[in-house]
Design a protein around this motif. Structure first.
Motif, short mmCIF file in Angstrom:
data_model
loop_
_atom_site.label_atom_id
_atom_site.label_comp_id
_atom_site.label_asym_id
_atom_site.label_seq_id
_atom_site.Cartn_x
_atom_site.Cartn_y
_atom_site.Cartn_z
N THR A 32 -29.73 -6.00 -35.01
CA THR A 32 -30.46 -4.69 -35.78
C THR A 32 -31.48 -4.77 -36.05
O THR A 32 -32.13 -3.37 -36.64
CB THR A 32 -29.22 -4.55 -37.73
N TYR A 33 -32.39 -5.46 -35.76
CA TYR A 33 -33.25 -5.21 -35.66
C TYR A 33 -34.12 -3.63 -35.17
O TYR A 33 -33.92 -3.67 -33.55
CB TYR A 33 -34.85 -6.48 -34.71
N ASP A 56 -26.11 -9.10 -38.36
CA ASP A 56 -27.50 -10.10 -38.63
C ASP A 56 -28.17 -8.33 -38.63
O ASP A 56 -28.31 -8.01 -37.96
CB ASP A 56 -27.96 -10.53 -37.01
N SER A 157 -34.09 -19.51 -40.07
CA SER A 157 -34.41 -19.56 -38.58
C SER A 157 -35.90 -19.74 -37.64
O SER A 157 -36.52 -19.90 -39.19
CB SER A 157 -34.15 -17.79 -39.05
N ASN A 158 -35.74 -19.96 -37.26
CA ASN A 158 -37.08 -20.21 -36.16
C ASN A 158 -38.13 -21.90 -36.68
O ASN A 158 -38.85 -21.82 -36.61
CB ASN A 158 -38.59 -19.06 -36.31
N GLN A 179 -31.25 -20.18 -36.42
CA GLN A 179 -31.56 -19.39 -35.46
C GLN A 179 -32.52 -18.85 -35.12
O GLN A 179 -33.70 -18.54 -35.50
CB GLN A 179 -30.93 -17.63 -36.58
N SER A 206 -32.80 -12.64 -29.61
CA SER A 206 -33.35 -11.56 -29.12
C SER A 206 -32.70 -12.38 -27.21
O SER A 206 -33.51 -13.14 -26.33
CB SER A 206 -35.21 -11.95 -28.54
N LEU A 208 -31.51 -10.93 -25.02
CA LEU A 208 -31.46 -10.36 -23.59
C LEU A 208 -33.00 -10.66 -23.19
O LEU A 208 -33.65 -9.54 -22.69
CB LEU A 208 -31.06 -8.92 -23.31
N ARG A 210 -35.09 -9.23 -25.28
CA ARG A 210 -35.21 -7.99 -24.77
C ARG A 210 -35.53 -7.24 -24.07
O ARG A 210 -36.66 -6.97 -23.38
CB ARG A 210 -37.01 -8.40 -26.58
N LEU A 246 -26.87 -12.77 -30.24
CA LEU A 246 -26.93 -12.13 -31.13
C LEU A 246 -27.56 -10.91 -30.55
O LEU A 246 -28.27 -10.40 -31.29
CB LEU A 246 -27.79 -11.93 -32.57
N LYS A 248 -28.62 -6.99 -29.47
CA LYS A 248 -28.48 -5.60 -30.73
C LYS A 248 -28.55 -4.82 -29.30
O LYS A 248 -29.00 -4.50 -28.12
CB LYS A 248 -30.04 -5.76 -31.28
N SER A 249 -27.75 -4.05 -29.51
CA SER A 249 -27.93 -2.49 -29.23
C SER A 249 -27.33 -1.17 -29.94
O SER A 249 -26.32 -1.84 -30.35
CB SER A 249 -27.17 -2.22 -27.92
N ILE A 250 -28.15 0.29 -29.32
CA ILE A 250 -28.26 1.15 -30.09
C ILE A 250 -27.25 1.86 -29.52
O ILE A 250 -26.15 3.13 -29.87
CB ILE A 250 -28.78 2.40 -30.83
N ARG A 254 -22.97 0.26 -24.27
CA ARG A 254 -23.58 -1.00 -24.11
C ARG A 254 -22.87 -2.45 -24.81
O ARG A 254 -23.12 -4.04 -24.69
CB ARG A 254 -25.72 -1.28 -24.00
N GLU A 257 -20.53 -4.20 -23.53
CA GLU A 257 -20.19 -4.20 -22.97
C GLU A 257 -20.79 -6.11 -22.77
O GLU A 257 -20.42 -6.94 -22.15
CB GLU A 257 -21.59 -3.65 -21.88
N ASN A 258 -21.41 -5.43 -24.00
CA ASN A 258 -22.60 -7.15 -24.57
C ASN A 258 -20.67 -8.07 -25.42
O ASN A 258 -21.17 -9.29 -25.34
CB ASN A 258 -23.03 -6.87 -25.63
#
Ligand SMILES: NC(=O)c1ccc[n+]([C@@H]2O[C@H](COP(=O)([O-])OP(=O)(O)OC[C@H]3O[C@@H](n4cnc5c(N)ncnc54)[C@H](OP(=O)(O)O)[C@@H]3O)[C@@H](O)[C@H]2O)c1
Length: 291
Positions: A32-33, A56, A157-158, A179, A206, A208, A210, A246, A248-250, A254, A257-258
């Motif tokens: 949801t970023y 997320d 994360s990171n 993550q 990310s 994809l 981004r 994870l 993200k698409s709005i 898609r 699709e994911n």
């Protein structure tokens, strides 16, 4: 297993792996970023309709209230959803972590979280020799929340292996999840191996790149050979590496699709070809960021 080892047994985005503390985590998450409140609400509802069971968000995204509202009104029982949020960098430290957790939970209107993550490690660039201590103090508050039953699993994360090794010096509850940025063009071999060896499940952010994967010739070609899009090919590649993506698409199409990732398999040669793509990091390097 904290890693996806038997892909042929996984048929649905809500199918799960077992974390190192025994709880179940879905093999696909919805990101949801950068989503506005309205995009967050409608995106999560569409994602749940498409079969996602893991959401997320993060305090930093500013959309926890909208995420919580969608989760609460989705019609899916709370215990069938897996909800993650993250502690932002300005909230590190024992007391401020407890306060930040309470704020997040209140904004979301939830009684508990499934997973709470330290968003970024305190690094030496900003904290010098105090970096490990800053992470340890934050983690102490995480453990307190876990012992109180307010969060079902703890993670980071990171974090790179050196940050994790430092954390292990004082931790009494080991992280269940890390993550990290993971997509074609960033394979994070050292971190992935360390996490696998230490029973830490890896989620890929990310996934994809981004959108950078969308016009990658090998992904277009390999995907077409399977009747799949480059996005689906990248997500399947993550899963076959044992990494929980994870995306993200709005967009409802898609988002759907994911999820269509469980009816094809990339060969060893195809995996190798994607692994060999040149490095293309999209976000910050954990040791270099100054936020
Ligand atoms: N822990 C961390 O530090 C960290 C950092 C970054 C991200 N994250 C998490 O990881 C999630 C995903 O990362 P991300 O949002 O940076 O990037 P991403 O998922 O790699 O890419 C998202 C972009 O791809 C597009 N897209 C999605 N599906 C597509 C498809 N099938 N075909 C074509 N385009 C597609 C989206 O556009 P549309 O929306 O228009 O479809 C959006 O522009 C975040 O939302 C967040 O939850 C965590």
């Amino acid at each position: 297993m904290t890693k996806i080892t038997e892909m042929n047994k996984i048929k649905l985005p809500g199918d799960t792996i077992t974390l190192n503390n025994g709880i179940e985590m879905p093999v696909l998450g919805y990101g949801t970023y950068l989503s506005t409140d309205e995009e967050t609400r409608s995106g999560i509802l569409n994602a749940i309709d498409s079969g996602y069971r893991m959401i997320d968000t993060a305090s930093y995204y500013g959309n926890e209230a909208a995420a919580g509202e969608a989760i609460r009104t989705s019609g899916i029982p709370r215990d069938e959803l897996f909800v993650t949020t993250k502690l932002w960098n300005t909230d590190r430290g024992y007391r401020s972590t407890l306060d930040a957790f309470n704020r997040s939970l209140e904004l979301m209107g939830l009684d508990y979280l499934d997973l709470y993550l330290i968003h970024w490690p305190a690094n030496r660039k900003q904290f010098g020799a105090g970096a490990s201590g800053a992470n340890a103090e934050t983690w102490q508050a995480f453990e307190e929340l876990y012992k109180q039953g307010r969060v079902r699993a703890l993670g980071v994360s990171n974090f790179m292996p050196r940050h994790l090794k430092d954390l292990y010096e004082t931790a009494t509850v080991n992280p269940a999840v890390n993550q990290i940025e993971f997509h074609p063009g960033l394979t994070q071999k050292e971190t992935l191996t360390f996490c696998t060896d230490n029973d830490i499940a890896v989620q890929g952010w990310s996934p994809l790149g981004r959108r950078s994967v969308l016009d990658s010739e090998p992904l277009i070609r390999i995907g077409a050979d399977h009747g799949k899009t480059p996005a689906q090919t990248a997500l399947r590649w993550s899963l076959q590496h044992g990494v929980v993506p994870l995306p993200k698409s709005i967009d409802p199409g898609r988002i759907e699709e994911n999820t269509e990732l469980f009816d094809f398999e990339l060969s060893g040669d195809e995996m190798d070809e994607i692994d060999a793509l040149p490095e293309a990091r999209q976000g910050g390097h954990p040791d270099e960021v100054d936020f």
